[in-house]
Design a protein around this motif. Structure first.
Motif, PDB file in Angstrom:
ATOM      1  N   VAL A  76      38.887  44.562  53.332  1.00  0.00           N
ATOM      2  CA  VAL A  76      39.436  43.451  52.548  1.00  0.00           C
ATOM      3  C   VAL A  76      38.308  42.560  52.020  1.00  0.00           C
ATOM      4  O   VAL A  76      37.183  42.597  52.521  1.00  0.00           O
ATOM      5  CB  VAL A  76      40.403  42.591  53.402  1.00  0.00           C
ATOM      6  N   THR A  77      38.649  41.776  51.008  1.00  0.00           N
ATOM      7  CA  THR A  77      37.688  40.787  50.541  1.00  0.00           C
ATOM      8  C   THR A  77      37.510  39.733  51.632  1.00  0.00           C
ATOM      9  O   THR A  77      38.411  39.488  52.431  1.00  0.00           O
ATOM     10  CB  THR A  77      38.162  40.135  49.233  1.00  0.00           C
ATOM     11  N   GLU A  78      36.339  39.137  51.657  1.00  0.00           N
ATOM     12  CA  GLU A  78      35.995  38.163  52.696  1.00  0.00           C
ATOM     13  C   GLU A  78      35.737  36.799  52.064  1.00  0.00           C
ATOM     14  O   GLU A  78      35.127  36.723  50.990  1.00  0.00           O
ATOM     15  CB  GLU A  78      34.748  38.611  53.459  1.00  0.00           C
ATOM     16  N   ILE A 110      37.378  37.640  36.906  1.00  0.00           N
ATOM     17  CA  ILE A 110      38.635  37.729  37.655  1.00  0.00           C
ATOM     18  C   ILE A 110      38.394  38.375  39.007  1.00  0.00           C
ATOM     19  O   ILE A 110      37.585  39.298  39.140  1.00  0.00           O
ATOM     20  CB  ILE A 110      39.730  38.489  36.868  1.00  0.00           C
ATOM     21  N   PHE A 111      39.095  37.853  39.999  1.00  0.00           N
ATOM     22  CA  PHE A 111      39.114  38.388  41.361  1.00  0.00           C
ATOM     23  C   PHE A 111      40.569  38.701  41.714  1.00  0.00           C
ATOM     24  O   PHE A 111      41.449  37.887  41.430  1.00  0.00           O
ATOM     25  CB  PHE A 111      38.669  37.334  42.374  1.00  0.00           C
ATOM     26  N   ASN A 112      40.810  39.821  42.358  1.00  0.00           N
ATOM     27  CA  ASN A 112      42.082  40.106  43.012  1.00  0.00           C
ATOM     28  C   ASN A 112      41.745  40.221  44.488  1.00  0.00           C
ATOM     29  O   ASN A 112      41.181  41.233  44.924  1.00  0.00           O
ATOM     30  CB  ASN A 112      42.703  41.404  42.490  1.00  0.00           C
ATOM     31  N   LEU A 113      42.054  39.181  45.233  1.00  0.00           N
ATOM     32  CA  LEU A 113      41.631  39.110  46.629  1.00  0.00           C
ATOM     33  C   LEU A 113      42.624  39.809  47.545  1.00  0.00           C
ATOM     34  O   LEU A 113      43.826  39.667  47.408  1.00  0.00           O
ATOM     35  CB  LEU A 113      41.455  37.650  47.034  1.00  0.00           C
ATOM     36  N   GLY A 114      42.091  40.548  48.487  1.00  0.00           N
ATOM     37  CA  GLY A 114      42.918  41.284  49.436  1.00  0.00           C
ATOM     38  C   GLY A 114      42.317  42.647  49.664  1.00  0.00           C
ATOM     39  O   GLY A 114      41.113  42.784  49.864  1.00  0.00           O
ATOM     40  N   TYR A 115      43.157  43.679  49.597  1.00  0.00           N
ATOM     41  CA  TYR A 115      42.691  45.044  49.813  1.00  0.00           C
ATOM     42  C   TYR A 115      43.025  45.913  48.607  1.00  0.00           C
ATOM     43  O   TYR A 115      43.823  45.535  47.749  1.00  0.00           O
ATOM     44  CB  TYR A 115      43.274  45.643  51.096  1.00  0.00           C
ATOM     45  N   LEU A 116      42.409  47.068  48.541  1.00  0.00           N
ATOM     46  CA  LEU A 116      42.621  48.013  47.453  1.00  0.00           C
ATOM     47  C   LEU A 116      44.028  48.591  47.545  1.00  0.00           C
ATOM     48  O   LEU A 116      44.366  49.242  48.539  1.00  0.00           O
ATOM     49  CB  LEU A 116      41.583  49.144  47.534  1.00  0.00           C
TER      50      LEU A 116
END
Length: 189
Positions: free
Chosen positions: A113-115, A99-105
């Motif tokens: 942020v994720t790239e 699982i990925f939660n893309l964005g920022y913490l």
């Protein structure tokens, strides 16, 4: 019928694919919620949890300790694009979900942020070794400028994946304001 929210739907997908002895990967440890969830789903298995921010690793460590689950999770203070370097080759066939939660913490530095390049590299790596039926769940938060860019790249990439090798699903509410998050799920065929 009751529609599931985006996060409950993401978790539903993980529940459907994971068995107690499997290996799962939390590609964005964040505040540790997914790592705890995954560790509970694989009591005889293991979770590898990645994040580039030490704050996220420490938040996840604390949350795992609160749930007495630290022994089921390996925390890795590196980007998810290094996933193949950290999973033992002998475990590749046991990795049934990521699982990925893309964005920022959430609650953290919003400039980190994720790239798209590292996210796509991580997905590519996972698809090389996950077994048939392995599932990658991406929760895409795109309510910020860099999130919009990553959304475009990740959508274009996943739409281009060969249907002979993977199924790709998009789960999204289309009548909500303010760029609500959505799920892209990739199931290896």
């Amino acid at each position: 019928m009751k529609l599931r929210g985006v996060l409950p739907f993401a978790r539903f997908l993980l529940e459907e694919v994971l068995e107690p002895g499997d290996i799962a990967i939390d590609c964005t440890a964040g505040n540790g919620h997914d790592s705890v969830f995954l560790a509970k789903l694989v009591p005889a298995g293991h979770v590898y949890s990645f994040d580039i921010q030490i704050e996220a690793i420490e938040n996840t460590r604390t949350r795992l300790e609160e749930h007495d689950l630290s022994h089921r999770v390996t925390l890795i203070h590196e980007g998810h694009e290094t996933v193949k370097q950290h999973i033992p080759v002998s475990d590749y066939s046991k990795v049934h979900a990521a699982i990925f939660n893309l964005g920022y913490l959430p609650g953290g530095d919003k400039t980190i942020v994720t790239e798209p390049s590292s996210t796509i590299q991580a997905i590519d790596s996972l698809l090389t070794f996950m077994p048939r039926g392995g599932t990658i769940v991406l929760v895409i938060y795109h309510g910020h400028e860099k999130g919009k860019i990553e959304k475009e790249y990740v959508e274009a990439y996943t739409e281009s994946l060969d249907q002979q090798h993977v199924h790709v699903l998009k789960y999204q509410f289309i009548n909500q304001d303010q760029s609500p998050p959505f799920v892209i799920a990739i199931e290896k065929r």
